[in-house]
Scaffold this motif. Structure first.
Motif, PDB file in Angstrom:
ATOM      1  N   GLU A  57      43.972  40.657  41.167  1.00  0.00           N
ATOM      2  CA  GLU A  57      43.704  41.489  42.345  1.00  0.00           C
ATOM      3  C   GLU A  57      42.542  42.448  42.081  1.00  0.00           C
ATOM      4  OE1 GLU A  57      48.250  41.602  44.112  1.00  0.00           O
ATOM      5  OE2 GLU A  57      47.646  43.045  42.581  1.00  0.00           O
ATOM      6  N   ILE A  58      42.490  42.997  40.892  1.00  0.00           N
ATOM      7  CA  ILE A  58      41.397  43.909  40.538  1.00  0.00           C
ATOM      8  C   ILE A  58      40.063  43.168  40.524  1.00  0.00           C
ATOM      9  CG2 ILE A  58      40.468  45.360  38.675  1.00  0.00           C
ATOM     10  CD1 ILE A  58      43.471  46.025  38.020  1.00  0.00           C
ATOM     11  N   VAL A  59      40.075  41.960  39.992  1.00  0.00           N
ATOM     12  CA  VAL A  59      38.850  41.158  39.941  1.00  0.00           C
ATOM     13  C   VAL A  59      38.395  40.783  41.355  1.00  0.00           C
ATOM     14  CG1 VAL A  59      37.886  38.915  39.218  1.00  0.00           C
ATOM     15  CG2 VAL A  59      39.224  40.293  37.603  1.00  0.00           C
ATOM     16  N   VAL A  60      39.319  40.359  42.205  1.00  0.00           N
ATOM     17  CA  VAL A  60      38.963  40.007  43.593  1.00  0.00           C
ATOM     18  C   VAL A  60      38.392  41.217  44.317  1.00  0.00           C
ATOM     19  CG1 VAL A  60      39.931  39.336  45.836  1.00  0.00           C
ATOM     20  CG2 VAL A  60      40.502  38.026  43.788  1.00  0.00           C
ATOM     21  N   ALA A 101      33.672  44.003  46.451  1.00  0.00           N
ATOM     22  CA  ALA A 101      32.899  45.242  46.506  1.00  0.00           C
ATOM     23  C   ALA A 101      31.440  45.000  46.138  1.00  0.00           C
ATOM     24  CB  ALA A 101      33.524  46.299  45.596  1.00  0.00           C
ATOM     25  N   VAL A 102      31.196  44.177  45.127  1.00  0.00           N
ATOM     26  CA  VAL A 102      29.820  43.879  44.717  1.00  0.00           C
ATOM     27  C   VAL A 102      29.089  43.117  45.826  1.00  0.00           C
ATOM     28  CG1 VAL A 102      28.393  42.540  43.109  1.00  0.00           C
ATOM     29  CG2 VAL A 102      30.282  43.931  42.238  1.00  0.00           C
ATOM     30  N   VAL A 103      29.732  42.086  46.355  1.00  0.00           N
ATOM     31  CA  VAL A 103      29.107  41.287  47.422  1.00  0.00           C
ATOM     32  C   VAL A 103      28.769  42.171  48.626  1.00  0.00           C
ATOM     33  CG1 VAL A 103      29.543  39.481  49.137  1.00  0.00           C
ATOM     34  CG2 VAL A 103      30.119  39.092  46.724  1.00  0.00           C
ATOM     35  N   ILE A 112      43.627  40.987  52.161  1.00  0.00           N
ATOM     36  CA  ILE A 112      43.895  39.989  51.130  1.00  0.00           C
ATOM     37  C   ILE A 112      44.957  40.464  50.138  1.00  0.00           C
ATOM     38  CG2 ILE A 112      42.891  38.830  49.105  1.00  0.00           C
ATOM     39  CD1 ILE A 112      40.258  38.622  50.751  1.00  0.00           C
ATOM     40  N   ILE A 113      44.820  41.707  49.664  1.00  0.00           N
ATOM     41  CA  ILE A 113      45.667  42.200  48.570  1.00  0.00           C
ATOM     42  C   ILE A 113      46.948  42.871  49.064  1.00  0.00           C
ATOM     43  CG2 ILE A 113      45.733  43.799  46.613  1.00  0.00           C
ATOM     44  CD1 ILE A 113      42.746  43.124  46.186  1.00  0.00           C
ATOM     45  N   GLY A 123      47.035  32.949  45.040  1.00  0.00           N
ATOM     46  CA  GLY A 123      47.837  33.903  44.289  1.00  0.00           C
ATOM     47  C   GLY A 123      47.885  35.288  44.900  1.00  0.00           C
ATOM     48  N   MET A 124      47.152  35.497  45.983  1.00  0.00           N
ATOM     49  CA  MET A 124      47.095  36.800  46.654  1.00  0.00           C
ATOM     50  C   MET A 124      48.117  36.854  47.792  1.00  0.00           C
ATOM     51  SD  MET A 124      44.514  38.488  45.328  1.00  0.00           S
ATOM     52  CE  MET A 124      44.145  37.828  43.751  1.00  0.00           C
ATOM     53  N   ALA A 125      48.395  38.049  48.255  1.00  0.00           N
ATOM     54  CA  ALA A 125      49.368  38.225  49.337  1.00  0.00           C
ATOM     55  C   ALA A 125      48.974  37.418  50.579  1.00  0.00           C
ATOM     56  CB  ALA A 125      49.516  39.702  49.682  1.00  0.00           C
TER      57      ALA A 125
END
Length: 192
Positions: A8-11, A16-18, A59-60, A179-181
């Motif tokens: 979740e942190i990576v997603v 955020a970067v994109v 998503i999260i 794997g996300m909510a």
């Protein structure tokens, strides 16, 4: 329920970067519109600057997702060249809080299209109040300021809320969010 895992942190970080890059590109679009129409020129596209908070929270589905993603995106946008500098980070935090408030109002349990639109509008309200004081809106006529506010509300609902839902759903259909909510919800609906 509220504990974050590494995925979740990576997603959140990747989104955020994109969107920091997208945000920086849209500054140029906004500058063109503002050059043609004055300060109101930013308003029709203002919702794009809230979208990462909506997508990430959708998503999260955990407390802080909207706030953190918007704050990180603002920080990265400053690092890659936004001329507003550190003040932009505070703006990102305020926008993220506006979206987070809508999700908090549901106990972080509902992510319908209406809640996503409300989150975009929450970002609109919070950012507009902030902008009123730091951008000198008080010098403008009340009718002009009202028009700016209404256009920003619509932009937040449509560009952040509706477009955010579309992007989230599109990502979910690819299977990358299994794997996300959101991915788990999409699997349940498909199985039903």
């Amino acid at each position: 329920m509220f504990k974050w895992n590494l995925r979740e942190i990576v997603v959140m970080s990747a989104l955020a970067v994109v969107f920091a890059i997208v945000y920086l590109l849209f500054v140029q679009v906004g500058n063109v519109f503002a050059g043609l129409m004055g300060p109101i020129g930013y308003e029709p596209i203002f919702g794009i600057w809230f979208i990462v908070s909506i997508i990430t929270a959708y998503i999260i589905r955990k407390p802080g997702a909207a706030f953190l993603s918007e704050t990180i995106a603002a920080f990265i946008e400053v690092l890659i060249g936004n001329v507003n500098g550190p003040r932009l980070i505070l703006s990102g935090m305020i926008q993220g809080l506006g979206a987070e408030a809508a999700f908090a109002a549901t106990g972080w349990k509902r992510y319908s299209v209406w809640v996503l639109m409300a989150a975009g509008m929450g970002s609109s309200v919070f950012s507009f109040v902030w902008g009123y004081f730091v951008s000198g809106y008080a010098a403008l006529s009340p009718q002009y300021v009202l028009a700016m506010f209404v256009i920003r509300l619509v932009s937040g609902a449509v560009l952040a809320g509706l477009l955010g839902k579309y992007v989230g759903d599109s990502l979910g259909r690819t299977g990358v969010l299994n794997g996300m909510a959101l991915g788990k919800e999409m699997k349940r609906k498909k199985a039903a």
